[in-house]
Design a protein around this motif. Structure first.
Motif, PDB file in Angstrom:
ATOM      1  N   THR A  93       0.834  -1.209   0.000  1.00 14.09           N
ATOM      2  CA  THR A  93       0.000   0.000   0.000  1.00 14.09           C
ATOM      3  C   THR A  93       0.865   1.255   0.000  1.00 14.09           C
ATOM      4  O   THR A  93       0.532   2.240  -0.662  1.00 14.09           O
ATOM      5  CB  THR A  93      -0.930   0.018   1.221  1.00 14.09           C
ATOM      6  N   TYR A  96       2.210   1.633  -3.416  1.00 13.45           N
ATOM      7  CA  TYR A  96       1.147   2.014  -4.337  1.00 13.45           C
ATOM      8  C   TYR A  96       0.844   3.512  -4.246  1.00 13.45           C
ATOM      9  O   TYR A  96       0.554   4.161  -5.254  1.00 13.45           O
ATOM     10  CB  TYR A  96      -0.116   1.210  -4.046  1.00 13.45           C
ATOM     11  N   GLU A  97       0.900   4.067  -3.037  1.00 11.49           N
ATOM     12  CA  GLU A  97       0.656   5.505  -2.888  1.00 11.49           C
ATOM     13  C   GLU A  97       1.692   6.317  -3.662  1.00 11.49           C
ATOM     14  O   GLU A  97       1.357   7.312  -4.311  1.00 11.49           O
ATOM     15  CB  GLU A  97       0.674   5.882  -1.408  1.00 11.49           C
ATOM     16  N   ARG A 217      -8.404   8.115 -10.610  1.00 17.18           N
ATOM     17  CA  ARG A 217      -9.616   7.411 -10.186  1.00 17.18           C
ATOM     18  C   ARG A 217      -9.398   5.898 -10.167  1.00 17.18           C
ATOM     19  O   ARG A 217      -9.777   5.212  -9.217  1.00 17.18           O
ATOM     20  CB  ARG A 217     -10.772   7.776 -11.118  1.00 17.18           C
ATOM     21  N   ARG A 220      -6.923   4.946  -7.309  1.00 13.96           N
ATOM     22  CA  ARG A 220      -7.536   5.090  -5.986  1.00 13.96           C
ATOM     23  C   ARG A 220      -8.458   3.919  -5.673  1.00 13.96           C
ATOM     24  O   ARG A 220      -8.526   3.455  -4.526  1.00 13.96           O
ATOM     25  CB  ARG A 220      -8.312   6.408  -5.913  1.00 13.96           C
ATOM     26  N   GLN A 221      -9.164   3.451  -6.661  1.00 10.14           N
ATOM     27  CA  GLN A 221     -10.036   2.303  -6.459  1.00 10.14           C
ATOM     28  C   GLN A 221      -9.236   1.071  -6.043  1.00 10.14           C
ATOM     29  O   GLN A 221      -9.598   0.340  -5.115  1.00 10.14           O
ATOM     30  CB  GLN A 221     -10.848   2.014  -7.724  1.00 10.14           C
ATOM     31  N   THR A 222      -8.131   0.857  -6.763  1.00  9.71           N
ATOM     32  CA  THR A 222      -7.287  -0.298  -6.432  1.00  9.71           C
ATOM     33  C   THR A 222      -6.642  -0.131  -5.059  1.00  9.71           C
ATOM     34  O   THR A 222      -6.548  -1.091  -4.287  1.00  9.71           O
ATOM     35  CB  THR A 222      -6.193  -0.507  -7.497  1.00  9.71           C
ATOM     36  N   LEU A 223      -6.194   1.081  -4.741  1.00  9.78           N
ATOM     37  CA  LEU A 223      -5.574   1.323  -3.438  1.00  9.78           C
ATOM     38  C   LEU A 223      -6.572   1.069  -2.322  1.00  9.78           C
ATOM     39  O   LEU A 223      -6.222   0.492  -1.282  1.00  9.78           O
ATOM     40  CB  LEU A 223      -5.047   2.756  -3.360  1.00  9.78           C
ATOM     41  N   ALA A 224      -7.837   1.470  -2.520  1.00  6.53           N
ATOM     42  CA  ALA A 224      -8.869   1.221  -1.514  1.00  6.53           C
ATOM     43  C   ALA A 224      -9.056  -0.275  -1.292  1.00  6.53           C
ATOM     44  O   ALA A 224      -9.241  -0.750  -0.154  1.00  6.53           O
ATOM     45  CB  ALA A 224     -10.186   1.865  -1.944  1.00  6.53           C
ATOM     46  N   GLN A 225      -8.979  -1.040  -2.381  1.00  5.16           N
ATOM     47  CA  GLN A 225      -9.103  -2.497  -2.270  1.00  5.16           C
ATOM     48  C   GLN A 225      -7.905  -3.104  -1.540  1.00  5.16           C
ATOM     49  O   GLN A 225      -8.049  -4.049  -0.769  1.00  5.16           O
ATOM     50  CB  GLN A 225      -9.257  -3.109  -3.656  1.00  5.16           C
ATOM     51  N   HIS A 227      -6.110  -1.585   0.776  1.00  4.97           N
ATOM     52  CA  HIS A 227      -6.263  -1.262   2.193  1.00  4.97           C
ATOM     53  C   HIS A 227      -7.289  -2.168   2.872  1.00  4.97           C
ATOM     54  O   HIS A 227      -7.149  -2.521   4.032  1.00  4.97           O
ATOM     55  CB  HIS A 227      -6.683   0.204   2.364  1.00  4.97           C
ATOM     56  N   ALA A 228      -8.325  -2.527   2.112  1.00 10.64           N
ATOM     57  CA  ALA A 228      -9.398  -3.351   2.672  1.00 10.64           C
ATOM     58  C   ALA A 228      -9.049  -4.837   2.717  1.00 10.64           C
ATOM     59  O   ALA A 228      -9.674  -5.608   3.434  1.00 10.64           O
ATOM     60  CB  ALA A 228     -10.680  -3.156   1.867  1.00 10.64           C
TER      61      ALA A 228
END
Length: 229
Positions: A93, A96-97, A217, A220-225, A227-228
């Motif tokens: 993560t 990825y940032e 966009r 960010r979607q992949t990064l949110a996944q 993190h989850a």
């Protein structure tokens, strides 16, 4: 641990390793002044230029420091980790940032600088990504990365290209793990195809803002996944 003459092979690497072992093994504590180049060269059985290069390598690792008129002194016993090592040990993560910062800027530059050859490469990479969606998870990730690499290449900035290449090994494995964990490609669906098509279209149209927005966009979607996960 006494120093000894070196065997024929890359002498600078051998000299660096022997001197590093002396330091990390505690033979030369912090604050110790190293023997002079002539003494080290005689002990190791190499030329002074080899010793000089070895000392530069140790300085780059943060172990020694040359003080003008005084000599070379040990300043640490634990070598600093190089960049590839830090990346391998970093959380995906975090990597990825940083990837987002690099790629969004690269996408905007690509929209401004892309050539006809770049557009051909982007179209081919998008087609490959779609085809790879029907293959294994590793194939899909490789196809996805190839498209992103084509975007970075179209920015025509060798530093950005080099930075992106450094991230690839960590990103690849992290993305393969993510695809497998979250089953992002059920039934062979082209995950993220619309967003990637929009990215390629924005670059082709020379719309830097749209290119950056599309990629931000998607990432960010992949990064949110991630993190989850």
């Amino acid at each position: 641990m006494p120093l000894g003459a070196l065997r024929p092979s890359p002498l600078v690497e051998q000299a660096t390793q022997q001197l590093r072992d002396q330091i990390t093994g505690g033979d030369w504590p912090v604050g110790t002044k190293l023997p002079g180049e002539t003494t080290l060269a005689k002990t190791l059985g190499v030329g002074r230029s080899t010793v000089r290069e070895a000392l530069r390598a140790l300085a780059g690792a943060g172990l020694v420091q040359a003080r003008q008129g005084a000599g070379v002194f040990v300043i640490a016993v634990d070598p600093e980790e190089d960049w590839p090592t830090r990346l391998r040990q970093a959380a995906v993560t975090d990597v990825y940032e940083v990837r987002m910062l690099i790629e969004v800027e690269a996408a905007q530059l690509a929209a401004q600088r892309r050539t006809d050859e770049d557009l051909t490469a982007l179209d081919a990479a998008l087609a490959r990504r779609r085809e790879a969606a029907e293959g294994s998870n590793a194939d899909f990730v490789d196809g996805d990365i190839a498209l992103h690499a084509a975007v970075v290449a179209a920015a025509h900035n060798p530093v950005l290209t080099g930075l992106f290449a450094e991230f690839l090994p960590v990103l690849r494995q992290g993305l393969i793990d993510l695809v497998e964990l979250l089953q992002l490609r059920p039934g062979g669906q082209h995950h993220g195809d619309d967003g990637h098509a929009a990215l390629v279209a924005a670059i082709a149209e020379g719309d830097a803002a749209a290119a950056g927005s599309s990629l931000r966009r998607e990432l960010r979607q992949t990064l949110a996944q991630l993190h989850a996960a």
